[in-house]
Design an enzyme around this catalytic site. Structure first.
Site, PDB file in Angstrom:
ATOM      1  N   HIS A  72       0.713  -1.259   0.019  1.00 10.13           N
ATOM      2  CA  HIS A  72       0.167   0.070  -0.140  1.00 10.13           C
ATOM      3  C   HIS A  72       0.660   1.362  -0.063  1.00 10.13           C
ATOM      4  CE1 HIS A  72      -4.156  -1.761   1.383  1.00 10.13           C
ATOM      5  NE2 HIS A  72      -3.496  -2.392   0.634  1.00 10.13           N
ATOM      6  N   PRO A 293      -4.828  -0.391  18.720  1.00 15.07           N
ATOM      7  CA  PRO A 293      -4.538  -0.853  17.383  1.00 15.07           C
ATOM      8  C   PRO A 293      -4.566   0.360  16.148  1.00 15.07           C
ATOM      9  CG  PRO A 293      -6.404  -1.722  17.795  1.00 15.07           C
ATOM     10  CD  PRO A 293      -6.055  -1.134  19.091  1.00 15.07           C
ATOM     11  N   LYS A 297       0.611  -0.655  15.142  1.00 11.32           N
ATOM     12  CA  LYS A 297       2.126  -0.451  15.890  1.00 11.32           C
ATOM     13  C   LYS A 297       2.370  -1.972  16.594  1.00 11.32           C
ATOM     14  CE  LYS A 297       3.644   2.988  13.809  1.00 11.32           C
ATOM     15  NZ  LYS A 297       3.774   2.532  12.535  1.00 11.32           N
ATOM     16  N   TYR A 385       3.698   6.493  10.643  1.00 13.11           N
ATOM     17  CA  TYR A 385       2.920   5.104  10.152  1.00 13.11           C
ATOM     18  C   TYR A 385       3.745   4.206   9.459  1.00 13.11           C
ATOM     19  CZ  TYR A 385      -1.094   2.482   8.679  1.00 13.11           C
ATOM     20  OH  TYR A 385      -2.237   1.638   8.711  1.00 13.11           O
TER      21      TYR A 385
HETATM   22  P1  RFL Z   1       1.366 -12.410  21.165  1.00 11.03           P
HETATM   23  O1  RFL Z   1       0.973 -12.520  19.666  1.00 11.03           O
HETATM   24  O2  RFL Z   1       0.294 -12.406  22.181  1.00 11.03           O
HETATM   25  O3  RFL Z   1       1.945 -14.062  21.483  1.00 11.03           O
HETATM   26  C1  RFL Z   1       2.205 -14.307  22.798  1.00 11.03           C
HETATM   27  C2  RFL Z   1       2.377 -15.787  22.882  1.00 11.03           C
HETATM   28  O4  RFL Z   1       2.690 -16.371  24.102  1.00 11.03           O
HETATM   29  C3  RFL Z   1       1.818 -17.320  24.231  1.00 11.03           C
HETATM   30  N1  RFL Z   1       2.090 -17.382  25.958  1.00 11.03           N
HETATM   31  C4  RFL Z   1       2.663 -18.503  26.835  1.00 11.03           C
HETATM   32  N2  RFL Z   1       3.367 -19.370  26.320  1.00 11.03           N
HETATM   33  C5  RFL Z   1       3.986 -20.105  27.078  1.00 11.03           C
HETATM   34  N3  RFL Z   1       3.759 -19.868  28.534  1.00 11.03           N
HETATM   35  C6  RFL Z   1       2.905 -18.969  28.969  1.00 11.03           C
HETATM   36  N4  RFL Z   1       2.593 -18.910  30.495  1.00 11.03           N
HETATM   37  C7  RFL Z   1       2.286 -18.071  28.194  1.00 11.03           C
HETATM   38  N5  RFL Z   1       1.604 -16.749  28.201  1.00 11.03           N
HETATM   39  C8  RFL Z   1       1.191 -16.667  26.911  1.00 11.03           C
HETATM   40  C9  RFL Z   1       0.431 -17.153  23.925  1.00 11.03           C
HETATM   41  O5  RFL Z   1      -0.318 -18.044  23.837  1.00 11.03           O
HETATM   42  C10 RFL Z   1       0.847 -16.448  22.552  1.00 11.03           C
HETATM   43  O6  RFL Z   1       1.106 -17.422  21.550  1.00 11.03           O
HETATM   44  O7  RFL Z   1       2.463 -11.424  21.212  1.00 11.03           O
HETATM   45  P2  RFL Z   1       3.444 -10.795  20.688  1.00 11.03           P
HETATM   46  O8  RFL Z   1       4.573 -12.125  19.895  1.00 11.03           O
HETATM   47  O9  RFL Z   1       4.329  -9.962  21.242  1.00 11.03           O
HETATM   48  O10 RFL Z   1       2.864 -10.287  19.402  1.00 11.03           O
HETATM   49  C11 RFL Z   1       2.177  -9.043  19.454  1.00 11.03           C
HETATM   50  C12 RFL Z   1       1.133  -8.800  18.594  1.00 11.03           C
HETATM   51  O11 RFL Z   1       0.585  -9.996  18.388  1.00 11.03           O
HETATM   52  C13 RFL Z   1       0.180  -7.636  18.586  1.00 11.03           C
HETATM   53  O12 RFL Z   1       0.991  -6.595  19.281  1.00 11.03           O
HETATM   54  C14 RFL Z   1      -0.553  -7.230  17.454  1.00 11.03           C
HETATM   55  O13 RFL Z   1      -1.319  -8.238  16.902  1.00 11.03           O
HETATM   56  C15 RFL Z   1      -1.466  -5.960  17.558  1.00 11.03           C
HETATM   57  N6  RFL Z   1      -2.279  -5.363  16.704  1.00 11.03           N
HETATM   58  C16 RFL Z   1      -1.752  -5.052  15.387  1.00 11.03           C
HETATM   59  N7  RFL Z   1      -0.362  -4.701  15.467  1.00 11.03           N
HETATM   60  C17 RFL Z   1       0.246  -4.227  14.154  1.00 11.03           C
HETATM   61  O14 RFL Z   1       1.545  -4.034  14.206  1.00 11.03           O
HETATM   62  N8  RFL Z   1      -0.484  -3.924  13.037  1.00 11.03           N
HETATM   63  C18 RFL Z   1      -1.876  -4.198  13.148  1.00 11.03           C
HETATM   64  O15 RFL Z   1      -2.544  -3.770  12.004  1.00 11.03           O
HETATM   65  C19 RFL Z   1      -2.529  -4.564  14.424  1.00 11.03           C
HETATM   66  N9  RFL Z   1      -3.729  -4.717  14.613  1.00 11.03           N
HETATM   67  C20 RFL Z   1      -3.584  -5.641  16.721  1.00 11.03           C
HETATM   68  C21 RFL Z   1      -4.609  -5.409  15.541  1.00 11.03           C
HETATM   69  C22 RFL Z   1      -4.115  -6.377  17.789  1.00 11.03           C
HETATM   70  C23 RFL Z   1      -5.544  -6.514  17.752  1.00 11.03           C
HETATM   71  N10 RFL Z   1      -6.162  -7.255  18.918  1.00 11.03           N
HETATM   72  C24 RFL Z   1      -6.831  -8.202  18.826  1.00 11.03           C
HETATM   73  C25 RFL Z   1      -5.163  -6.937  20.289  1.00 11.03           C
HETATM   74  C26 RFL Z   1      -5.746  -5.604  15.470  1.00 11.03           C
HETATM   75  C27 RFL Z   1      -6.527  -5.949  16.706  1.00 11.03           C
HETATM   76  C28 RFL Z   1      -7.896  -6.464  16.743  1.00 11.03           C
HETATM   77  C1  PHB Z   2      -5.848  -4.827  10.452  1.00 11.40           C
HETATM   78  O1  PHB Z   2      -6.136  -5.435  10.923  1.00 11.40           O
HETATM   79  O2  PHB Z   2      -5.728  -4.968   9.254  1.00 11.40           O
HETATM   80  C2  PHB Z   2      -5.554  -3.448  10.927  1.00 11.40           C
HETATM   81  C3  PHB Z   2      -5.744  -3.114  12.279  1.00 11.40           C
HETATM   82  C4  PHB Z   2      -5.213  -1.897  12.605  1.00 11.40           C
HETATM   83  C5  PHB Z   2      -4.848  -0.904  11.838  1.00 11.40           C
HETATM   84  C6  PHB Z   2      -4.581  -1.151  10.448  1.00 11.40           C
HETATM   85  C7  PHB Z   2      -5.059  -2.549  10.047  1.00 11.40           C
HETATM   86  O3  PHB Z   2      -4.615   0.400  12.219  1.00 11.40           O
END
Ligand code: RFL
Ligand code: PHB
Length: 402
Positions: A72, A293, A297, A385
């Site tokens: 993008h 979100p 980031k 961004y």
């Molecule tokens: P994770 O992905 O939460 O992984 C942690 C892992 O640790 C495991 N765990 C354990 N394992 C062993 N023993 C234990 N005691 C444990 N406790 C936990 C868990 O099962 C899991 O597998 O953390 P990590 O690797 O730091 O990754 C971070 C990302 O997942 C998170 O920051 C992003 O998803 C946030 N986020 C977004 N980030 C972006 O950069 N761009 C985006 O567009 C974006 N969109 C989002 C998002 C997060 C969202 N939600 C649901 C919070 C959109 C949403 C809706």
């Molecule tokens: C996505 O899930 O695609 C997503 C979430 C948060 C953003 C951008 C994209 O800010």
């Protein structure tokens, strides 16, 4: 069991760190409490900075990303019926972002790890990190009905916001700075081609909406909803009607509707744990910080933390020096606080307060107008961004002092 680096958590942070260590010859073991299907299907992020894409390519996880990732060149801001394109390459000297789902990144990294990587144990729940300030920290974990120990030289907590690693910091050895927002996001996945070519961030009259995507056939959309919202109170038609109202513009754009295949509500929080290291225990990704979100980031910060750790362990392995590990928390936190600020500003600029204050709404519109009218204001958004440098550059540090 014994290893050099014990990694807790097989989210993007833990899995990528394992690949980076494997490439430099540092041995590690990854413990993941959930099963493989669960971690591969957890719906989350989608927007990747250029640095994240480069890091995935460097560790061999770029093949499918290069074919299926959608590059993008900007985002669209919508407010008061107007649409404004923010041109990332033009404002940043050529930088872009890529849409590729976190589920797919995790699948790619798990496949690589199971093919040739160091051990990755699913269903292995870390119970505690012991002796973090000794030269031989231990992770106690439960696996296949037995309690076991992993003896390590270093432990990295990549165990997300609810993990156990942070709890091993003794009282007084760390502090969490937190902010709660008075709204949540209702996120949906829908089997319908996206109604846009780039992401749309909208400040609608009744609140925020985001139109994102997962592929040319699957859309991902979000709506600001009150905290405590039950997704059951939002039948599909109500969701589409509200999205259409918040994304509406003057002119002939329309939101295509389709079957909704997933629905969930996520609360919005910001918090940062300082420092990100205690003794031989290091924290990375959501285990150390959470951002709302709105700035896309969270995943990108998780990746930048482990890129720093990858370099630090490579240096330790090559030269015996712990200098980069000693600097890790300070270096990582600079970027973490910048991303926390950006996510906070984007969130405050685009969401309606529950008891809408007309003055605040005017402030939001003034900020949006400034970004769409001033090249330097738009360039500031685009730089944040698309991702600030991994390590602050000399003039970056000078700028960030102002
Ligand atoms: P994770 O992905 O939460 O992984 C942690 C892992 O640790 C495991 N765990 C354990 N394992 C062993 N023993 C234990 N005691 C444990 N406790 C936990 C868990 O099962 C899991 O597998 O953390 P990590 O690797 O730091 O990754 C971070 C990302 O997942 C998170 O920051 C992003 O998803 C946030 N986020 C977004 N980030 C972006 O950069 N761009 C985006 O567009 C974006 N969109 C989002 C998002 C997060 C969202 N939600 C649901 C919070 C959109 C949403 C809706
Ligand atoms: C996505 O899930 O695609 C997503 C979430 C948060 C953003 C951008 C994209 O800010």
């Amino acid at each position: 069991m014994r290893t050099t680096v014990g990694i807790i958590g097989a989210g993007p942070a833990g899995l990528l760190l394992a690949r980076l260590l494997h490439r430099t010859g540092v041995d590690c073991v990854v413990l993941e409490s959930r099963d493989r299907a669960y971690v591969e299907h957890r719906q989350r992020a989608g927007m990747l900075e250029q640095g994240t894409v480069d890091a995935l390519r460097e560790c061999g996880a770029g093949e499918r990303l290069d074919v299926e990732g959608l590059v993008h060149h900007g985002i669209e801001l919508r407010f008061e019926g107007e649409r404004h394109h923010i041109d990332f390459p033009g404002l940043t000297g050529g930088r872009t972002v890529t849409i590729y789902a976190q589920t797919e990144i995790v699948k790619d990294l798990v496949a690589l790890q199971l093919a040739d990587g160091p051990p990755l144990l699913f269903g292995a729940e870390a119970l505690a990190v012991e002796k973090p300030d000794s030269a031989a920290p231990v992770v106690r974990f439960a696996h296949e009905g037995r309690e076991r120990t992993l003896n390590c030289d270093w432990v990295v907590g990549c165990d997300g916001g609810h993990g156990v690693a942070r709890a091993a910091f003794p009282a007084g050895a760390g502090r969490t700075y937190a902010h709660d927002y008075p709204y949540s996001w209702l996120g949906i996945l829908a089997d319908v081609p996206p109604s846009c070519d780039e992401l749309i961030y909208a400040r609608g009259a009744t609140g925020f909406a985001l139109h994102s995507m997962r592929s040319p056939r699957v859309s991902r959309l979000y709506l600001q909803v009150p905290n405590g919202t039950d997704p059951g109170d939002w039948p599909d038609e109500r969701i589409w009607d509200e999205l259409a109202a918040r994304l509406a513009v003057d002119g002939d754009w329309r939101l295509e509707r389709g079957p909704i295949t997933a629905k969930s509500v996520t609360p919005m929080r910001s918090w940062v744990h300082e420092p990100m290291r205690h003794g031989r225990l290091l924290l990375a990704g959501d285990a150390a910080h959470i951002v709302p979100p709105t700035g896309a980031k969270g995943l990108n910060l998780a990746v930048s933390d482990v890129r720093l750790l990858g370099r630090a362990f490579a240096e330790l392995h090559r030269t015996g020096s712990t200098e980069l590990l000693d600097r890790y928390s300070r270096t990582a936190l600079e970027r973490v606080w910048q991303a926390t600020r950006f996510s906070y500003d984007m969130t405050k600029m685009l969401h309606a307060q529950p008891n809408e204050d007309a003055f605040e709404h005017r402030m939001q519109l003034a900020r949006l107008r400034r970004i769409t009218a001033s090249r330097s204001a738009a360039a500031e958004l685009a730089a944040n961004y698309t991702g600030l440098p991994l390590v602050p550059q000399p003039q970056e540090s000078a700028e960030s002092r102002w």
